[in-house]
Design an enzyme around this catalytic site. Structure first.
Site, short mmCIF file in Angstrom:
data_model
loop_
_atom_site.label_atom_id
_atom_site.label_comp_id
_atom_site.label_asym_id
_atom_site.label_seq_id
_atom_site.Cartn_x
_atom_site.Cartn_y
_atom_site.Cartn_z
N CYS A 37 0.87 -1.18 0.00
CA CYS A 37 0.00 0.00 0.00
C CYS A 37 0.90 1.23 0.00
O CYS A 37 2.11 1.12 -0.14
CB CYS A 37 -1.01 -0.01 1.14
N CYS A 39 3.01 1.20 -8.27
CA CYS A 39 3.87 0.07 -7.92
C CYS A 39 4.85 -0.19 -9.05
O CYS A 39 4.48 -0.15 -10.23
CB CYS A 39 3.02 -1.18 -7.70
N CYS A 47 -4.39 -0.56 -2.20
CA CYS A 47 -4.97 0.76 -2.46
C CYS A 47 -4.69 1.14 -3.90
O CYS A 47 -3.72 0.66 -4.50
CB CYS A 47 -4.41 1.81 -1.49
#
Length: 134
Positions: free
Chosen positions: A11, A90, A83
């Site tokens: 996250c 990412c 999230c």
């Protein structure tokens, strides 16, 4: 031991959601999976996340808030973003690393009941994964 799979929960700040996911993951998946969590940034473990997990008799006081480790990311069997921010930013995962998105609300800065609700939702989701593989 070496044939355990690796699951990596991600996250934004590795403060609330991914910390709770790591703890639930260790509880429900620990016999078959190496369980890790990290964030795009490391904001420290939120005291309310610790308190929320204590309510269900899971101690996360020794968990640390870490930024994404490329070595873990690249060898993970499953990467789970928690999230939309983490899902969007990412680092790219290798083609052989399976990546899924399980979105949960961020309880940080919200009232106590939000921590409890999100904790329970994450726990239920990981329990379902442990039972069904989905």
């Amino acid at each position: 031991m070496e044939n355990k799979k690796t699951i990596y929960f991600l996250c934004t700040g590795n403060s609330c959601r991914s910390q709770m996911a790591e703890a639930w993951g260790k509880q429900y998946l620990g016999d078959k999976w190496n369980v890790y969590s990290a964030g795009i940034e490391a904001h420290g473990v939120n005291p309310n996340a610790i308190k929320a997990m204590n309510e269900v008799n899971i101690d996360i006081t020794n968990q640390t808030s870490d930024i994404i480790d490329a070595n873990i990311l690249n060898r993970a069997d499953l990467v789970v973003t928690l999230c939309s921010h983490a899902d969007a930013v990412c680092p790219s995962t290798p083609p052989d690393v399976h990546r899924v998105h399980w979105g949960f609300d961020d309880p940080a800065g919200k009232e106590w009941s939000e921590f409890q609700r999100v904790r329970d939702e994450i726990g239920e989701r990981i329990k379902r994964f442990s039972e069904t593989g989905e």
